[in-house]
Design a protein around this motif. Structure first.
Motif, mmCIF file in Angstrom:
data_model
loop_
_atom_site.group_PDB
_atom_site.id
_atom_site.type_symbol
_atom_site.label_atom_id
_atom_site.label_comp_id
_atom_site.label_asym_id
_atom_site.label_seq_id
_atom_site.Cartn_x
_atom_site.Cartn_y
_atom_site.Cartn_z
ATOM 1 N N GLU B 76 40.682 -12.520 5.261
ATOM 2 C CA GLU B 76 39.446 -13.150 4.817
ATOM 3 C C GLU B 76 38.613 -13.651 5.987
ATOM 4 O OE1 GLU B 76 40.228 -16.199 1.784
ATOM 5 O OE2 GLU B 76 39.982 -14.517 0.418
ATOM 6 N N ILE B 98 38.117 -4.448 -0.071
ATOM 7 C CA ILE B 98 38.612 -5.827 -0.026
ATOM 8 C C ILE B 98 37.604 -6.712 0.695
ATOM 9 C CG2 ILE B 98 40.527 -7.349 0.557
ATOM 10 C CD1 ILE B 98 42.370 -5.008 0.456
ATOM 11 N N TYR B 100 34.471 -6.346 0.611
ATOM 12 C CA TYR B 100 33.423 -6.570 -0.379
ATOM 13 C C TYR B 100 33.789 -7.720 -1.313
ATOM 14 C CZ TYR B 100 30.092 -5.632 -4.113
ATOM 15 O OH TYR B 100 29.105 -5.758 -5.040
ATOM 16 N N ARG B 101 35.013 -7.662 -1.826
ATOM 17 C CA ARG B 101 35.466 -8.713 -2.749
ATOM 18 C C ARG B 101 35.534 -10.061 -2.036
ATOM 19 N NH1 ARG B 101 37.632 -7.049 -7.526
ATOM 20 N NH2 ARG B 101 38.518 -9.123 -7.799
ATOM 21 N N ASN B 102 36.116 -10.048 -0.832
ATOM 22 C CA ASN B 102 36.231 -11.301 -0.089
ATOM 23 C C ASN B 102 34.860 -11.910 0.133
ATOM 24 O OD1 ASN B 102 38.989 -11.215 0.147
ATOM 25 N ND2 ASN B 102 39.001 -10.280 2.159
ATOM 26 N N ILE B 104 31.975 -11.580 -1.622
ATOM 27 C CA ILE B 104 31.431 -12.157 -2.857
ATOM 28 C C ILE B 104 32.166 -13.463 -3.167
ATOM 29 C CG2 ILE B 104 31.208 -11.815 -5.370
ATOM 30 C CD1 ILE B 104 29.376 -9.978 -3.643
ATOM 31 N N ASN B 105 33.487 -13.424 -3.022
ATOM 32 C CA ASN B 105 34.302 -14.575 -3.407
ATOM 33 C C ASN B 105 34.193 -15.747 -2.432
ATOM 34 O OD1 ASN B 105 35.159 -13.401 -5.759
ATOM 35 N ND2 ASN B 105 36.896 -12.385 -4.794
ATOM 36 N N GLN B 106 33.622 -15.487 -1.248
ATOM 37 C CA GLN B 106 33.387 -16.582 -0.299
ATOM 38 C C GLN B 106 31.926 -17.009 -0.325
ATOM 39 O OE1 GLN B 106 35.506 -18.153 1.702
ATOM 40 N NE2 GLN B 106 37.275 -16.894 1.189
ATOM 41 N N GLU B 151 27.123 -11.048 -12.995
ATOM 42 C CA GLU B 151 28.469 -11.599 -12.742
ATOM 43 C C GLU B 151 28.602 -11.984 -11.273
ATOM 44 O OE1 GLU B 151 28.409 -8.587 -14.495
ATOM 45 O OE2 GLU B 151 30.072 -8.527 -15.923
ATOM 46 N N LEU B 152 28.211 -11.059 -10.414
ATOM 47 C CA LEU B 152 28.367 -11.301 -8.986
ATOM 48 C C LEU B 152 27.426 -12.419 -8.526
ATOM 49 C CD1 LEU B 152 28.858 -7.726 -7.489
ATOM 50 C CD2 LEU B 152 30.528 -9.312 -8.440
ATOM 51 N N LEU B 161 34.067 -17.987 -5.123
ATOM 52 C CA LEU B 161 34.968 -18.004 -6.278
ATOM 53 C C LEU B 161 35.551 -19.398 -6.547
ATOM 54 C CD1 LEU B 161 36.288 -16.145 -8.420
ATOM 55 C CD2 LEU B 161 38.163 -15.797 -6.826
ATOM 56 N N ILE B 162 35.882 -20.140 -5.477
ATOM 57 C CA ILE B 162 36.523 -21.445 -5.671
ATOM 58 C C ILE B 162 35.591 -22.418 -6.409
ATOM 59 C CG2 ILE B 162 37.456 -23.472 -4.457
ATOM 60 C CD1 ILE B 162 39.437 -21.134 -4.733
ATOM 61 N N VAL B 165 35.385 -21.174 -9.952
ATOM 62 C CA VAL B 165 36.567 -21.466 -10.773
ATOM 63 C C VAL B 165 36.639 -22.963 -11.080
ATOM 64 C CG1 VAL B 165 39.102 -21.539 -10.759
ATOM 65 C CG2 VAL B 165 37.921 -19.465 -10.051
ATOM 66 N N LEU B 166 36.310 -23.786 -10.080
ATOM 67 C CA LEU B 166 36.311 -25.248 -10.305
ATOM 68 C C LEU B 166 35.417 -25.625 -11.474
ATOM 69 C CD1 LEU B 166 36.216 -27.245 -6.950
ATOM 70 C CD2 LEU B 166 37.658 -27.677 -8.945
ATOM 71 N N LEU B 169 37.120 -24.522 -14.623
ATOM 72 C CA LEU B 169 38.230 -25.399 -14.998
ATOM 73 C C LEU B 169 37.698 -26.699 -15.584
ATOM 74 C CD1 LEU B 169 40.676 -24.942 -11.954
ATOM 75 C CD2 LEU B 169 41.009 -24.069 -14.265
#
Ligand code: SF4
Lengths: 462, 174
Positions: B76, B98, B100-102, B104-106, B151-152, B161-162, B165-166, B169
């Protein structure tokens, strides 16, 4: 003529005639997402993996997960954690990293934890039969497509995604397009699945399967041994693939059933006859869960004639810079490295043993052998191979990744040349940017160690 | 984490590279388990590819690549090393999946664009990206690309993402 040919039965994403034929990827992700209908290629699903893999990077994931403010991991029984990337710990910093992971494992009661020395994550989870055909496994490791060898959908993901999975048990995934690779014909002596993979990647490029699921078929694939299946599936990470797939065979089911039954026996003290019936039961369940693509499923197809594939070498610094070993000029070798999740298995050591037994390394060339797991190491010791390797002048390392990613234990000096059985030859991969890494099969690695230059096994074993 | 406000237009100076730029040259493997903290991670950005990058990059600059940007390992830091240097968007013809995903998720934009769009940008030239309408502008003109899906956008605009997700949750808990 090239052994690889392209064939497009139906272009791009157009499904077969009746429009219902589905790829393995569609079926696996439908199951993981709990969908009753097949998701379209390119759509995004929310999937729940059976197994979530992490390794030495677990401590870093824990730090991210803590930001989510949860006391307990939501899916502790789905986590699988191995210590493998830098084992035994080379520096106090690495040791502290391992210690933090052990604390987390104890705190959260993670059952599937494999200590330093047990082996490389992909090999260990294969040996322990932690993944079943048709499963989804997501791993914080780019070679997670490895699990295609047993017909599972394995994809690599990042650390943050793993942290999110620990908290929620689910993650967004795009349903990939599939690339079908049909391999027919017989492999020549000393030519292996590694050479098949390098031929494919060399011909189509390192991004030839980008975002796609590589689904293998053909008589040659069905005949491959388990170790060779792993090589083929594992190498698809270097083809850009999201996942890979080989249809599980009888041998695959037997291998997994033996191990699952043995584990259950250990855990619950079964008698001999109980083990047998448990094994039968497991075998049936594994067969039921297996997924197969439909004939006529969408996607481009590539065909390979195995009989025309030659021993390959991949030249610095990208995996797709391949050529036939016989075409390569004289390349003297400083270090030969045999190991990794790609080619550190018993079958690989066996090939190396055939080449090395009774011979000596060329002076000026060193050979490092790192078995992919403790079971492999024990078996090689039992068969007397380790003694022969040492007699030939080789060094043997602790089961794990070894110098594959340049962490420790066999990194290169500036200007050195390494012939390696690994999967990556990127600049700087083995420690310094000014070294050159060539990739090849275990047989070529062993032969090169004896000859002191990159060469085919035929030149050494007459 | 990066800025969490929606960013429709991104402007900056371009750092342009070729095809198959792998994660080992974006962030060398030898530092993956030891480099800690923003500054240390930022300092190794593209070290084995372009030694001038880490010292010359300015916040808001834009990285462009050819095919298969970020192929290779799942590390990452290949994404965070760019974020920590103030990069908010990487534009490429295609990405290692990967990476790409990392990204978006960061909360780092990874935008897939046609080869002409990358070709139109000059190394160290100014580039402007319109995320809403999917347009890349440079001194040599304007090239359309497919704007990111909702979505993205939700994940990137939440800051990754964190944070995403927070908030999920929290919603589930409340
Ligand atoms: S052996 Fe190499 S490629 Fe395989 S998991 Fe370890 S570091 Fe990664």
């Amino acid at each position: 003529m090239s052994p690889v040919s392209r064939f497009t039965p139906s272009t791009g994403r157009v499904p077969a005639d009746d429009g219902t034929a589905c790829t393995f990827a569609q079926k696996a992700l439908a199951r993981a997402a709990g969908l009753s209908e097949m998701p379209a290629v390119g759509s995004i699903v929310t999937a729940r993996p059976e197994v979530v893999l992490s390794h030495d990077n677990t401590a870093a994931i824990v730090e991210i997960w803590r930001q989510l403010d949860q006391a307990r991991v939501a899916i502790p029984d789905r986590l699988a954690i191995t210590l493998d990337h830098a084992v035994p710990a080379p520096t106090p910093r690495h040791a502290a990293n391992h210690a933090a992971i052990r604390r987390f494992v104890a705190e959260q009661g993670i059952r599937r934890f494999y200590e330093a020395g047990r082996g490389i994550c992909h090999q260990v989870l294969s040996e322990e039969a932690e993944v079943s055909p048709g499963d989804l496994i997501l791993g914080a490791d780019s070679h997670t497509p490895h699990f295609g060898w047993l017909g599972a959908f394995g994809a690599g993901i990042g650390r943050t995604e793993v942290a999110a999975l620990w908290a929620t048990g689910e993650l967004w995934l795009t349903v990939p397009d599939s690339l079908r690779v049909c391999i027919e014909g017989e492999l020549s002596p000393w030519v292996s699945a590694k050479d098949l993979a390098l031929t494919l990647i060399g011909r189509e490029g390192a991004d030839g399967a980008l975002y796609r699921c590589v689904e293998f078929s053909g008589a040659c694939v069905d005949r491959l041994g388990l170790s060779e299946r792993m090589v083929l599936a594992n190498m698809m990470a270097e083809f850009g693939a999201k996942a890979s797939y080989l249809a599980p065979t009888g041998e695959v089911f037997e291998y997994l059933a033996d191990r699952v039954a043995a584990r259950k026996a250990r855990e619950s003290g079964f008698s001999e006859s109980d083990i047998d019936s448990e094994r039968q039961h497991v075998l049936e369940r594994l067969r039921e869960r297996a997924l197969y693509p439909d004939p006529g499923a969408p996607g481009m197809e590539i065909r390979i004639d195995a009989s025309r594939v030659q021993a390959q070498v991949s030249c610095p610094h990208t995996v797709d810079r391949t050529m036939d070993v016989s075409q390569l000029g004289r390349i003297p070798v400083d270090q030969a490295f045999l190991g990794t999740c790609t080619n550190g298995r018993l079958e690989d050591l066996e090939l190396a043993h055939r080449v090395l037994r009774g011979r000596r390394l060329s002076s000026g060339t060193r050979l490092l052998i790192v078995p992919a797991s403790s079971q492999i190491m024990a078996e090689a010791a039992e068969r007397g191979w380790l003694v022969d390797f040492v007699a030939a002048g080789a060094m043997i390392g602790t089961p794990g990744c070894g110098p594959c990613m340049g962490n420790h234990m066999g990194v290169l000096a500036e200007g050195e040349v390494c012939i390696s059985s690994a999967n990556r030859n990127f600049r700087g991969r083995m420690g310094t940017r000014d070294a050159e890494i060539y990739l090849a099969s275990p047989a070529v690695v062993a032969a090169s160690a004896v000859a002191g230059r990159i060469c085919s096994p035929e030149e050494v074993v007459l | 984490m990066s800025c969490s406000a929606p960013a429709e237009i991104l402007m900056g100076r371009a750092w342009k590279y070729g095809d198959n730029i792998d994660t080992d040259v974006i962030f060398p493997g030898r530092f993956t388990y030891t480099a800690k903290g923003r500054e240390e991670i930022a300092a190794h950005a593209l070290e084995d590819l372009d030694p001038e990058f880490a010292s010359g990059v300015r916040p808001g600059d834009i990285v462009l690549g050819g095919r298969n940007w970020g192929c290779g390992s799942s590390r990452e830091q290949a994404v965070t090393t760019l974020l920590y240097n103030g990069i908010r968007v990487v534009v490429a013809v295609s990405f290692g999946r990967i990476f790409y995903r990392n990204a978006i998720n960061q909360g780092l934009w990874a935008l897939t664009v046609p080869p002409e769009a990358v070709a139109s940008a000059r190394h160290h030239g100014e580039v402007e990206i319109d995320l809403g309408s999917g347009l890349l502008r440079s001194s040599r003109g304007e090239t359309p690309f497919q704007a990111p899906t909702s979505e993205l956008r939700r994940i990137v605009e939440a800051g990754g993402l964190i944070p995403h997700v927070l908030s999920q949750l929290k919603e589930a808990g409340s």
